[in-house]
Write a protein that holds these residues in place. Structure first.
Motif, PDB file in Angstrom:
ATOM      1  N   SER A 146      -4.562   1.362  -2.520  1.00 48.23           N
ATOM      2  CA  SER A 146      -3.624   0.227  -2.487  1.00 48.23           C
ATOM      3  C   SER A 146      -3.669  -0.466  -3.848  1.00 48.23           C
ATOM      4  O   SER A 146      -4.601  -0.250  -4.622  1.00 48.23           O
ATOM      5  CB  SER A 146      -3.968  -0.744  -1.370  1.00 48.23           C
ATOM      6  OG  SER A 146      -5.184  -1.368  -1.650  1.00 48.23           O
ATOM      7  N   TYR A 156       2.513   1.653  -3.336  1.00 48.06           N
ATOM      8  CA  TYR A 156       1.539   2.039  -4.349  1.00 48.06           C
ATOM      9  C   TYR A 156       1.185   3.522  -4.207  1.00 48.06           C
ATOM     10  O   TYR A 156       1.152   4.264  -5.183  1.00 48.06           O
ATOM     11  CB  TYR A 156       0.275   1.182  -4.193  1.00 48.06           C
ATOM     12  CG  TYR A 156      -0.810   1.536  -5.187  1.00 48.06           C
ATOM     13  CD1 TYR A 156      -0.741   1.081  -6.497  1.00 48.06           C
ATOM     14  CD2 TYR A 156      -1.894   2.322  -4.819  1.00 48.06           C
ATOM     15  CE1 TYR A 156      -1.726   1.415  -7.417  1.00 48.06           C
ATOM     16  CE2 TYR A 156      -2.879   2.658  -5.718  1.00 48.06           C
ATOM     17  CZ  TYR A 156      -2.783   2.203  -7.017  1.00 48.06           C
ATOM     18  OH  TYR A 156      -3.750   2.542  -7.928  1.00 48.06           O
ATOM     19  N   ARG A 157       0.940   3.962  -2.978  1.00 46.79           N
ATOM     20  CA  ARG A 157       0.580   5.375  -2.754  1.00 46.79           C
ATOM     21  C   ARG A 157       1.715   6.299  -3.177  1.00 46.79           C
ATOM     22  O   ARG A 157       1.491   7.319  -3.834  1.00 46.79           O
ATOM     23  CB  ARG A 157       0.237   5.611  -1.279  1.00 46.79           C
ATOM     24  CG  ARG A 157      -1.131   5.146  -0.887  1.00 46.79           C
ATOM     25  CD  ARG A 157      -1.557   5.774   0.430  1.00 46.79           C
ATOM     26  NE  ARG A 157      -0.637   5.440   1.502  1.00 46.79           N
ATOM     27  CZ  ARG A 157      -0.769   4.389   2.294  1.00 46.79           C
ATOM     28  NH1 ARG A 157      -1.793   3.572   2.137  1.00 46.79           N
ATOM     29  NH2 ARG A 157       0.087   4.162   3.261  1.00 46.79           N
ATOM     30  N   ARG A 198      -2.904  19.279  -6.705  1.00 50.06           N
ATOM     31  CA  ARG A 198      -2.409  18.053  -7.331  1.00 50.06           C
ATOM     32  C   ARG A 198      -1.487  18.377  -8.507  1.00 50.06           C
ATOM     33  O   ARG A 198      -0.390  17.838  -8.633  1.00 50.06           O
ATOM     34  CB  ARG A 198      -3.622  17.285  -7.834  1.00 50.06           C
ATOM     35  CG  ARG A 198      -3.425  15.832  -8.028  1.00 50.06           C
ATOM     36  CD  ARG A 198      -4.730  15.201  -8.419  1.00 50.06           C
ATOM     37  NE  ARG A 198      -5.617  14.998  -7.304  1.00 50.06           N
ATOM     38  CZ  ARG A 198      -6.957  15.012  -7.353  1.00 50.06           C
ATOM     39  NH1 ARG A 198      -7.556  15.265  -8.489  1.00 50.06           N
ATOM     40  NH2 ARG A 198      -7.672  14.802  -6.287  1.00 50.06           N
ATOM     41  N   LEU A 212       1.782   6.367  -6.886  1.00 50.53           N
ATOM     42  CA  LEU A 212       0.611   7.085  -7.413  1.00 50.53           C
ATOM     43  C   LEU A 212       0.775   8.598  -7.230  1.00 50.53           C
ATOM     44  O   LEU A 212       0.496   9.382  -8.131  1.00 50.53           O
ATOM     45  CB  LEU A 212      -0.640   6.596  -6.673  1.00 50.53           C
ATOM     46  CG  LEU A 212      -1.966   7.211  -7.091  1.00 50.53           C
ATOM     47  CD1 LEU A 212      -2.301   6.849  -8.521  1.00 50.53           C
ATOM     48  CD2 LEU A 212      -3.092   6.740  -6.176  1.00 50.53           C
ATOM     49  N   ARG A 213       1.263   8.980  -6.079  1.00 54.35           N
ATOM     50  CA  ARG A 213       1.422  10.412  -5.798  1.00 54.35           C
ATOM     51  C   ARG A 213       2.576  11.017  -6.594  1.00 54.35           C
ATOM     52  O   ARG A 213       2.564  12.211  -6.904  1.00 54.35           O
ATOM     53  CB  ARG A 213       1.642  10.630  -4.297  1.00 54.35           C
ATOM     54  CG  ARG A 213       0.377  10.417  -3.507  1.00 54.35           C
ATOM     55  CD  ARG A 213       0.648  10.156  -2.057  1.00 54.35           C
ATOM     56  NE  ARG A 213      -0.599  10.023  -1.315  1.00 54.35           N
ATOM     57  CZ  ARG A 213      -0.663   9.656  -0.056  1.00 54.35           C
ATOM     58  NH1 ARG A 213       0.436   9.368   0.615  1.00 54.35           N
ATOM     59  NH2 ARG A 213      -1.823   9.564   0.561  1.00 54.35           N
ATOM     60  N   ALA A 229       0.829  -1.209   0.000  1.00 56.30           N
ATOM     61  CA  ALA A 229       0.000   0.000   0.000  1.00 56.30           C
ATOM     62  C   ALA A 229       0.866   1.263   0.000  1.00 56.30           C
ATOM     63  O   ALA A 229       0.617   2.195  -0.786  1.00 56.30           O
ATOM     64  CB  ALA A 229      -0.942  -0.005   1.193  1.00 56.30           C
ATOM     65  N   VAL A 275       1.767  19.818  -7.296  1.00 50.08           N
ATOM     66  CA  VAL A 275       2.678  18.781  -6.757  1.00 50.08           C
ATOM     67  C   VAL A 275       3.322  18.015  -7.900  1.00 50.08           C
ATOM     68  O   VAL A 275       4.532  17.771  -7.903  1.00 50.08           O
ATOM     69  CB  VAL A 275       1.912  17.823  -5.811  1.00 50.08           C
ATOM     70  CG1 VAL A 275       2.762  16.617  -5.439  1.00 50.08           C
ATOM     71  CG2 VAL A 275       1.477  18.554  -4.549  1.00 50.08           C
ATOM     72  N   VAL A 319       4.614  -0.987  -8.565  1.00 50.35           N
ATOM     73  CA  VAL A 319       4.462  -1.954  -7.465  1.00 50.35           C
ATOM     74  C   VAL A 319       4.861  -3.353  -7.942  1.00 50.35           C
ATOM     75  O   VAL A 319       5.590  -4.084  -7.263  1.00 50.35           O
ATOM     76  CB  VAL A 319       3.007  -1.957  -6.938  1.00 50.35           C
ATOM     77  CG1 VAL A 319       2.769  -3.125  -5.996  1.00 50.35           C
ATOM     78  CG2 VAL A 319       2.709  -0.662  -6.216  1.00 50.35           C
ATOM     79  N   LEU A 363       2.440  14.284   2.287  1.00 50.90           N
ATOM     80  CA  LEU A 363       1.314  13.388   1.968  1.00 50.90           C
ATOM     81  C   LEU A 363       1.398  12.071   2.747  1.00 50.90           C
ATOM     82  O   LEU A 363       0.404  11.592   3.253  1.00 50.90           O
ATOM     83  CB  LEU A 363       1.257  13.104   0.468  1.00 50.90           C
ATOM     84  CG  LEU A 363       1.203  14.329  -0.463  1.00 50.90           C
ATOM     85  CD1 LEU A 363       1.014  13.912  -1.915  1.00 50.90           C
ATOM     86  CD2 LEU A 363       0.073  15.274  -0.066  1.00 50.90           C
ATOM     87  N   GLU A 381       0.675   0.897 -10.539  1.00 51.19           N
ATOM     88  CA  GLU A 381       0.539  -0.571 -10.532  1.00 51.19           C
ATOM     89  C   GLU A 381       1.795  -1.234 -11.095  1.00 51.19           C
ATOM     90  O   GLU A 381       2.307  -2.213 -10.549  1.00 51.19           O
ATOM     91  CB  GLU A 381      -0.669  -0.995 -11.378  1.00 51.19           C
ATOM     92  CG  GLU A 381      -1.990  -0.720 -10.705  1.00 51.19           C
ATOM     93  CD  GLU A 381      -3.170  -1.031 -11.604  1.00 51.19           C
ATOM     94  OE1 GLU A 381      -3.012  -1.823 -12.551  1.00 51.19           O
ATOM     95  OE2 GLU A 381      -4.243  -0.454 -11.374  1.00 51.19           O
ATOM     96  N   GLN A 393      -8.199   9.370 -10.126  1.00 49.02           N
ATOM     97  CA  GLN A 393      -8.747   8.987  -8.838  1.00 49.02           C
ATOM     98  C   GLN A 393      -9.429   7.636  -8.981  1.00 49.02           C
ATOM     99  O   GLN A 393     -10.556   7.542  -9.414  1.00 49.02           O
ATOM    100  CB  GLN A 393      -9.733  10.061  -8.360  1.00 49.02           C
ATOM    101  CG  GLN A 393     -10.190   9.876  -6.936  1.00 49.02           C
ATOM    102  CD  GLN A 393      -9.015   9.821  -5.993  1.00 49.02           C
ATOM    103  OE1 GLN A 393      -8.119  10.638  -6.074  1.00 49.02           O
ATOM    104  NE2 GLN A 393      -9.009   8.858  -5.105  1.00 49.02           N
ATOM    105  N   ALA A 399      -8.931   0.607  -5.479  1.00 45.17           N
ATOM    106  CA  ALA A 399      -8.067  -0.556  -5.673  1.00 45.17           C
ATOM    107  C   ALA A 399      -8.459  -1.395  -6.883  1.00 45.17           C
ATOM    108  O   ALA A 399      -7.613  -1.994  -7.527  1.00 45.17           O
ATOM    109  CB  ALA A 399      -8.105  -1.414  -4.418  1.00 45.17           C
ATOM    110  N   LEU A 459      -5.114  16.463   0.266  1.00 40.47           N
ATOM    111  CA  LEU A 459      -4.734  15.666  -0.912  1.00 40.47           C
ATOM    112  C   LEU A 459      -4.203  14.298  -0.473  1.00 40.47           C
ATOM    113  O   LEU A 459      -4.497  13.274  -1.090  1.00 40.47           O
ATOM    114  CB  LEU A 459      -3.655  16.413  -1.704  1.00 40.47           C
ATOM    115  CG  LEU A 459      -3.221  15.772  -3.023  1.00 40.47           C
ATOM    116  CD1 LEU A 459      -4.356  15.756  -4.033  1.00 40.47           C
ATOM    117  CD2 LEU A 459      -2.033  16.534  -3.607  1.00 40.47           C
ATOM    118  N   PHE A 511      -3.766  12.925 -12.438  1.00 40.52           N
ATOM    119  CA  PHE A 511      -3.940  12.223 -11.177  1.00 40.52           C
ATOM    120  C   PHE A 511      -5.292  11.535 -11.190  1.00 40.52           C
ATOM    121  O   PHE A 511      -6.296  12.107 -10.843  1.00 40.52           O
ATOM    122  CB  PHE A 511      -3.867  13.221 -10.008  1.00 40.52           C
ATOM    123  CG  PHE A 511      -3.318  12.617  -8.773  1.00 40.52           C
ATOM    124  CD1 PHE A 511      -4.031  11.650  -8.096  1.00 40.52           C
ATOM    125  CD2 PHE A 511      -2.084  13.010  -8.286  1.00 40.52           C
ATOM    126  CE1 PHE A 511      -3.516  11.093  -6.954  1.00 40.52           C
ATOM    127  CE2 PHE A 511      -1.576  12.454  -7.142  1.00 40.52           C
ATOM    128  CZ  PHE A 511      -2.281  11.492  -6.469  1.00 40.52           C
TER     129      PHE A 511
END
Lengths: 200, 236
Positions: B60, A36-37, A133, A40-41, A33, A136, A53, A152, A50, A101, A104, B52, A99
């Motif tokens: 995940s 992945y975060r 977003r 993603l960020r 997790a 960043v 990871v 974050l 994905e 949204q 899972a 954010l 980004f």
């Protein structure tokens, strides 16, 4: 096979390297997790996160001996691999920001809770969030990863320094600089619609 | 506290909630409108970033990634196992080949030794056949010209039989020998390698198998050795 929760990542990795699939699954669920975060960020794209990871854990499957427990915890090692993959991804697609949204399972996620705010309020919230977003994602990678980890992911300076393999002072200065850049970018993004309206 | 110190120490802190250690920063904030504006912007930015972060804090990797990874894990370890088995099988085969080769070589070497002994045996045994057994047993003076056993050269000495005195007390019968034939027998002294005694069913030390020794053979009228005697020097 029952795996005690208190077993350390090192023990799990050793068992995984010997072919224990349950140990590998346990390791995956402990760490996936946050990786992945982070991905993603950093990339702003679910599919890229994905892939990253998958690459990170594939490395763990194929070359478990690359991890040296003396150099730090497994989490930091996985972050290190993820950072490399993120940098490669950003080199390939430096100008794409989106980004997505997604949850899972890849479906669109309803992010606003039902409450008594007006649609105009939510439109404003969404717009502001989108600006942050974009700001960043437009930061240079070294500042972006510091902002992502410290702001974050809410890591401490020490933790971020371990992940980024640099001194705490560097983390502090990068964060300071990253925030300044963010503020400048947000100001520009805030002014852009006004300028567009004025020119009409 | 000046503006620079404030930027370093107080900008990224929550001064409203902070304790007495931030009193100087709060004091500066009240006194400096620029820093107050900067602090307010920074506070809003932190709030936006937190928001954010919370938006994706539950994110995940999808379960299909886990499926793929587990599949890869199984493939990887199956391949490793296969490699290990192949490696073991290869080495086992190589070890077996080496052992088989060694056994073949040892057998061949032993057969070779026996063959040499056999080859030497007939050379020695044919000699009495050419001479009459009675002649062979007759003691002749060494200087006599008719003496057939007189050695000319050391090499001939080895191939030609020497006739020994007939004292059959110390003779050891060979396996398969017929006791009744001993009356018409001839004693022949031969030189052979100790290893050749193995052909007569006697125990031979492998370390001394190549030594040359003198042996008295009791040869029957049909030319077959019936018994043998080791002189004292050779039996040691």
């Amino acid at each position: 096979m029952h795996i005690a929760a208190q077993e350390t990542d090192d023990v799990l990795l050793k068992r995984s390297a010997k072919g224990d699939e349950d140990a590998f699954t346990q390791l995956y669920w402990r760490n996936q997790a946050q990786i992945y975060r982070f991905a993603l960020r950093m990339t702003g794209r679910a599919w890229a996160a994905e892939e990253i990871v998958q690459d990170v854990f594939m490395t763990l499957v194929r070359e478990p001996k690359k991890y040296d427990a003396a150099r730090g915890p497994l989490g930091a090692f996985l972050y290190g691999i993820a950072r490399n993959r993120v940098m490669k991804h950003l080199e390939r697609q430096p100008r794409e920001f989106s980004f997505e949204q997604k949850n899972a399972e890849g479906d669109a996620k309803a992010i606003e809770a039902a409450d008594n705010h007006t649609p105009a309020h939510w439109a404003e919230v969404r717009e502001r969030r989108e600006r942050v977003r974009s700001a960043v994602l437009s930061l240079p990678p070294e500042f972006r990863e510091t902002v992502v980890l410290c702001e974050l992911e809410e890591m401490s300076y020490e933790e971020a320094a371990q992940v980024l393999e640099c001194p705490i002072g560097t983390v502090r200065s990068r964060l300071h600089r990253g925030r300044a850049l963010l503020l400048a970018k947000l100001e520009i993004l805030r002014e852009a619609p006004k300028r567009a309206n004025a020119s009409r | 506290m000046n503006c620079e110190e404030f930027a370093n120490a107080g900008l990224d802190r929550n001064l409203e909630a902070g304790g007495p250690e931030f009193a100087a920063a709060r004091e500066h904030l009240r006194a400096c409108p620029d820093c107050a504006a900067l602090y307010e912007t920074s506070r809003v930015l932190r709030a936006d970033l937190r928001e954010l972060g919370q938006e994706t804090c539950e994110a995940s990797a999808p379960s299909r990634i886990e499926m793929r990874l587990r599949q890869e894990f199984r493939t990887q370890h199956k391949t490793l196992r296969t490699h290990r088995v192949t490696w073991l099988a290869g080495w086992s085969l190589a070890a077996a080949s080496i052992i088989a080769g060694a056994v073949v070589w040892v057998n061949w070497n032993r057969e070779n030794t026996v063959e040499v002994a056999n080859r030497m045996g007939p050379t020695v045994q044919t000699a009495p056949r050419s001479n009459s057994p009675r002649e062979a047993t007759t003691e002749k003076p060494p200087g006599s010209p008719a003496s057939p056993a007189r050695p000319q050269t050391p090499r001939k000495e080895r191939t030609q039989p020497l006739v020994a005195s007939k004292t059959s007390d110390e003779f050891t019968p060979l396996p398969g020998s017929v006791p009744g034939f001993l009356d018409d027998s001839t004693i022949v002294r031969v030189q052979l390698q100790r290893g050749a005694l193995g052909a007569f069913g006697l125990p031979v030390s492998e370390e001394r198998a190549s030594d040359w020794i003198q042996v008295d053979l009791l040869v029957a009228a049909d030319g077959q050795p019936q018994a043998l005697r080791l002189p004292q020097s050779a039996s040691n």
